[in-house]
Structures are given as structure tokens and as C-alpha cells.
Scaffold this motif. Structure first.
Motif, PDB file in Angstrom:
ATOM      1  N   UNK A  79       0.863  -1.187   0.000  1.00 30.93           N
ATOM      2  CA  UNK A  79       0.000   0.000   0.000  1.00 30.93           C
ATOM      3  C   UNK A  79       0.896   1.233   0.000  1.00 30.93           C
ATOM      4  N   UNK A  80       0.994   1.906  -1.131  1.00 30.25           N
ATOM      5  CA  UNK A  80       1.921   3.023  -1.283  1.00 30.25           C
ATOM      6  C   UNK A  80       1.443   4.258  -0.538  1.00 30.25           C
ATOM      7  N   UNK A  81       2.411   5.024  -0.033  1.00 31.80           N
ATOM      8  CA  UNK A  81       2.119   6.338   0.544  1.00 31.80           C
ATOM      9  C   UNK A  81       2.002   7.334  -0.604  1.00 31.80           C
ATOM     10  N   UNK A  82       0.878   8.052  -0.678  1.00 33.53           N
ATOM     11  CA  UNK A  82       0.656   8.994  -1.767  1.00 33.53           C
ATOM     12  C   UNK A  82       0.756  10.444  -1.327  1.00 33.53           C
ATOM     13  N   UNK A  83       0.813  10.687  -0.021  1.00 30.80           N
ATOM     14  CA  UNK A  83       0.928  12.057   0.459  1.00 30.80           C
ATOM     15  C   UNK A  83       1.131  12.110   1.957  1.00 30.80           C
ATOM     16  N   UNK A  84       1.687  13.250   2.419  1.00 32.23           N
ATOM     17  CA  UNK A  84       1.918  13.462   3.849  1.00 32.23           C
ATOM     18  C   UNK A  84       1.568  14.905   4.186  1.00 32.23           C
ATOM     19  N   UNK A 239      20.614  -0.873 -16.956  1.00 32.74           N
ATOM     20  CA  UNK A 239      21.259  -0.716 -15.651  1.00 32.74           C
ATOM     21  C   UNK A 239      22.061   0.566 -15.669  1.00 32.74           C
ATOM     22  N   UNK A 240      21.374   1.700 -15.812  1.00 30.78           N
ATOM     23  CA  UNK A 240      22.047   2.988 -16.026  1.00 30.78           C
ATOM     24  C   UNK A 240      22.026   3.858 -14.766  1.00 30.78           C
ATOM     25  N   UNK A 241      21.900   3.216 -13.613  1.00 30.88           N
ATOM     26  CA  UNK A 241      21.962   3.953 -12.361  1.00 30.88           C
ATOM     27  C   UNK A 241      20.601   4.179 -11.738  1.00 30.88           C
ATOM     28  N   UNK A 242      20.608   4.921 -10.637  1.00 31.35           N
ATOM     29  CA  UNK A 242      19.371   5.193  -9.898  1.00 31.35           C
ATOM     30  C   UNK A 242      19.290   6.682  -9.580  1.00 31.35           C
ATOM     31  N   UNK A 243      18.093   7.120  -9.273  1.00 33.18           N
ATOM     32  CA  UNK A 243      17.871   8.493  -8.807  1.00 33.18           C
ATOM     33  C   UNK A 243      17.073   8.432  -7.506  1.00 33.18           C
ATOM     34  N   UNK A 244      17.418   9.306  -6.585  1.00 33.11           N
ATOM     35  CA  UNK A 244      16.760   9.308  -5.272  1.00 33.11           C
ATOM     36  C   UNK A 244      15.263   9.553  -5.426  1.00 33.11           C
ATOM     37  N   UNK A 250       9.912  16.326  -1.472  1.00 32.69           N
ATOM     38  CA  UNK A 250       9.571  17.610  -2.092  1.00 32.69           C
ATOM     39  C   UNK A 250       8.239  18.128  -1.569  1.00 32.69           C
ATOM     40  N   UNK A 251       7.265  17.219  -1.416  1.00 28.75           N
ATOM     41  CA  UNK A 251       5.962  17.632  -0.890  1.00 28.75           C
ATOM     42  C   UNK A 251       6.082  18.171   0.530  1.00 28.75           C
ATOM     43  N   UNK A 260      18.082  13.891  -0.299  1.00 28.75           N
ATOM     44  CA  UNK A 260      17.506  14.844   0.649  1.00 28.75           C
ATOM     45  C   UNK A 260      18.597  15.265   1.631  1.00 28.75           C
ATOM     46  N   UNK A 261      18.800  16.554   1.761  1.00 33.33           N
ATOM     47  CA  UNK A 261      19.851  17.077   2.626  1.00 33.33           C
ATOM     48  C   UNK A 261      19.490  16.865   4.093  1.00 33.33           C
ATOM     49  N   UNK A 262      20.409  16.254   4.841  1.00 31.54           N
ATOM     50  CA  UNK A 262      20.196  15.995   6.271  1.00 31.54           C
ATOM     51  C   UNK A 262      21.421  16.439   7.052  1.00 31.54           C
TER      52      UNK A 262
END
Length: 410
Positions: A79-84, A239-244, A250-251, A260-262
Motif C-alpha cells: 500500500x503506497x504512501x501517496x501524500x503526507x 542498468x544505467x543507475x538510480x535516482x533518489x 519535495x511535498x 535529501x539534505x540531512x
């Protein structure tokens, strides 16, 4: 009762839930994931899972179902999270339900990078990131003979190894002038090129994918390279890599910098933590780190911060890859490519005939060790980096000198 919600039942998400309990957190822990299966280890998906005859993922579970029950971790899967809503502290799920929380931890990881035309993909065109991808690719392998892999990084090479073990012919297309160009020295790149070619893989460097040719039924039947060469195939893998996976971040208005900067505690904002592949922590590394060790470290740090517990000691970052009978272990990241002129490397022969290591110095400081079938060189090299030791180049190159002699005594 305080509620901590962890989004993403990955290595980092599961580890964080476990550490929270270990550190004495008594409230509710919600562990959410869009995948319908129990959380699994991802590294084997490109390796043993593909070429084994075992179906399902029971052999690759991060923890058993009984673990979550025993630790009172509420595992909410499929069950995916669609918003917060960060102000009201409400999580909105794909099925329309809502969950309240006090602290939220994003462990959503990264998604496979896709070319623009992948949205209309054929059934024999694949990426590999999660269990659904792995099952789909494994099913296609049973009906295929010729595979083309786009990308000569870890995933591309590990999948190539698995496909060759399973008996498929394989072509690898890599736009860079060498394999593993982002993460390894030229010596290691050359070694793996020779290894794969010795196993029958055809490696095409400095080549891009120009065009995909489809059959009348909509399946991929061949590809055209930037050189004009045509490769026939009945299986195409990217297999060209991944993106965060930064959508939720962003929401929430978090700062995005690749990931995400931490801060050093992996906190991104009040009551919001970000861990694993999604997190970019400049206090701990110069770039976003994708590794099991970083997933576990960031999870443990976040859990310690939340529970006001002792912080775990940070080791140097380490990585590994299994291809055929070869194990590559890497201690620490290579410096950026634009600084390669300032790097000095030495190759050291291991105790076994098929083992060696490559040691790299940047500005006369030992910064990385890459070991091929040489766990001793990896472990000692890792400790030397952690000790900020600077062994002379000639001593490393001389394999008659025991590496243990170079370690500082505690």
C-alpha cells in the motif's frame, strides 16, 4: 502513545525499526512499504536469485514474519504512501486510508533511472530494482537466448554474470570509455572487462543506444548502437543507475541536493528523518551514498538521535560486488574524476593466485582500497584508512611485507 512511521521497508527502514526497539522506544512503530512481499535483501536480486532455480524470496528475507510480531513492529505492505501532511502529521495511503504519526522517517530509497521511451516498454525490456522487477526479469530469462544490457556499472555487470551462468549470450553497452568508471580505478575496470570477455560477454565501450527495433508483436528484437552496429536480442535490460526517490520529500518542503539534505543525525526538519539511499549527509560523506553499510549506519544514527541513545561509531564506507567466482570489496570512495590526475595507485598481489588489490592515494593520503578475492587486503586497507594511516607506496607494492605490520596498535 508516540507513533513513529517509517516509509520504506528497505535495509535502512527495517534496521531503523529494529534499532528503535533495541534503544528502548516503547511507542508504536509503523513500517510501510508499497511492495507486497516481506522486506528482502536487495543485493541478491541481481546475483543468486536470477540464476538460481529457487522461486520466491523466502531465502532473501531481511527478517522473518515472526520478527516483526515479536518486536511489535506494525508492517504495512502492499500500500503506497501517496501524500503526507506534515502540519497535521497525517499519512495518506493509496487505498484511501490515513495514518497519524509523531515522527516520520523517510527510507524510500532510489528508483532505477529510465530512458524516456521506457514508459511504453515491451514485455522483454527490464530494469532491476525491486522484487517485482526481479521476478519479471527472471521469467523473461526462461524464454530468452540473447540479452543486451545497457550500462556497465555494478548492476549491469552483476546481471551479465547471472545471465551467463544461466546460459544466455550477453552484450554490454557502456557509453563511458571503461566499465565501472564512476566507482573504480582503471585497473579494476580492465580486470572486469577481461573477466566478462573470458566468460563470453561482448563489451561495447564508448557506445550509446541509438535505436530499439521492435517485432510486429511489440517485442524488442534488436538494438542499434551509436556506431551503427546492430545487435539482435530477445531481452533488453537497463542498468544505467538510480535516482533518489524524492517525491514525498519535495511535498514536505525538504531541501533536495541529489538526495535529501540531512544533518549529522540524519534529521531533515523537525520530527522528520531521512535515511538510506535517499539521504545526502555532507557531514559524513561528500556525496549521496548507495550501500548496505550506509543504510544500516544512517538507520542506527537516526534511531539513536530519536531515543537519545549512544551514537554508533562510523566506519569508512564500504561496498562489494559478486560476479561469477569473483568478489570485489571496496573500502571508501574514489575521489571525483576531475581530480584523477592527483591520484597515485599501486597494485598488490594477494596470497592466492587469483587475488590482488589496488591501493589509491590522493595528494599522498591513502583514500581507497579495492580488493579482488582478497578479504585480508580489504579489511587491513579499511582499518588503515580509518586510522588515517599513510603507508608508503613501495611497502604496499611489496607483497613480501605483511600488511598487518602497517597497522597502528590500539
Amino acid at each position: 502513545m508516540k507513533i513513529i512511521a517509517i516509509i520504506g521497508a528497505s535495509h535502512s527502514g527495517v534496521t531503523c525499526a529494529e534499532k528503535l526497539r533495541h534503544n528502548g522506544f516503547q511507542g508504536r512503530i509503523l513500517l510501510l512499504d508499497r511492495m507486497p512481499t516481506l522486506p528482502v535483501q536487495r543485493p541478491p536480486l541481481s546475483k543468486s536469485f536470477l540464476h538460481s532455480k529457487i522461486s520466491g524470496f523466502d531465502s532473501y528475507l531481511l527478517r522473518s514474519a515472526e520478527f516483526y510480531e515479536k518486536e511489535k513492529i506494525e508492517l504495512l505492505i502492499g500500500n503506497a504512501v501517496v501524500g503526507i501532511d506534515a502540519h497535521a502529521k497525517i499519512i495518506y495511503l493509496e487505498n484511501g486510508s490515513e495514518l497519524n504519526y509523531n515522527i516520520i522517517i523517510l527510507a524510500a530509497g532510489a528508483d532505477a533511472k529510465l530512458p524516456a521511451y521506457f514508459a511504453d516498454k515491451a514485455s522483454n525490456m527490464h530494469v532491476l530494482r525491486d522484487t517485482t522487477d526481479a521476478e519479471s526479469l527472471k521469467a523473461s530469462m526462461q524464454q530468452s537466448q540473447k540479452a543486451v544490457i545497457v550500462g556497465g556499472g555494478f548492476i549491469g555487470l552483476e546481471v551479465a554474470s547471472s545471465l551467463r551462468i544461466a546460459g544466455l549470450s550477453v552484450d554490454i553497452i557502456e557509453i563511458a570509455p571503461r566499465l565501472l568508471a564512476r566507482v573504480s580505478t582503471p585497473q579494476i575496470s580492465d580486470f572486469f572487462k577481461s573477466l566478462h570477455e573470458s566468460k563470453g560477454v561482448k563489451v561495447h565501450l564508448n557506445k550509446g543506444l541509438e535505436e530499439i527495433i521492435y517485432s510486429d508483436s511489440g517485442l524488442v528484437k534488436s538494438v542499434i548502437l551509436s556506431s551503427g552496429q546492430r545487435l539482435e536480442c530477445d531481452l533488453l535490460i537497463f542498468g544505467i543507475g538510480v535516482s533518489a526517490n524524492t517525491k514525498l520529500a519535495k511535498e514536505l518542503g525538504l531541501t533536495i541536493s541529489d538526495g535529501v539534505l540531512v544533518n549529522s543525525n540524519y534529521s531533515a526538519a523537525d520530527d522528520i528523518y531521512v535515511i538510506g539511499d535517499l539521504a545526502y549527509c555532507p557531514d559524513r560523506a561528500s556525496q549521496r551514498i548507495e550501500s548496505v553499510y550506509h543504510a544500516q549506519l544512517s538507520a542506527a544514527v537516526a534511531a539513536a538521535s530519536i531515543t537519545d541513545s549512544a551514537m554508533p561509531k562510523q566506519e569508512t564506507f564500504w561496498f562489494w560486488s559478486d560476479q561469477y567466482e569473483i568478489k570485489l570489496q571496496i573500502a571508501e570512495l574514489q575521489p571525483p574524476l576531475d581530480e584523477v590526475a592527483l591520484i597515485h595507485t599501486e597494485r598488490r598481489q594477494g596470497k592466492r593466485q587469483d587475488s590482488f588489490s589496488v591501493w589509491s592515494w590522493y595528494d599522498n593520503k591513502l583514500v581507497s582500497v579495492e580488493a579482488i578475492n582478497d578479504p585480508q587486503a580489504f579489511m587491513i586497507g579499511k582499518k588503515l584508512i580509518e586510522q588515517s594511516a599513510n603507508p608508503p607506496h613501495k611497502l604496499i607494492a611489496d607483497d613480501s611485507i605483511a600488511l598487518k605490520q602497517l597497522l597502528h596498535s590500539d
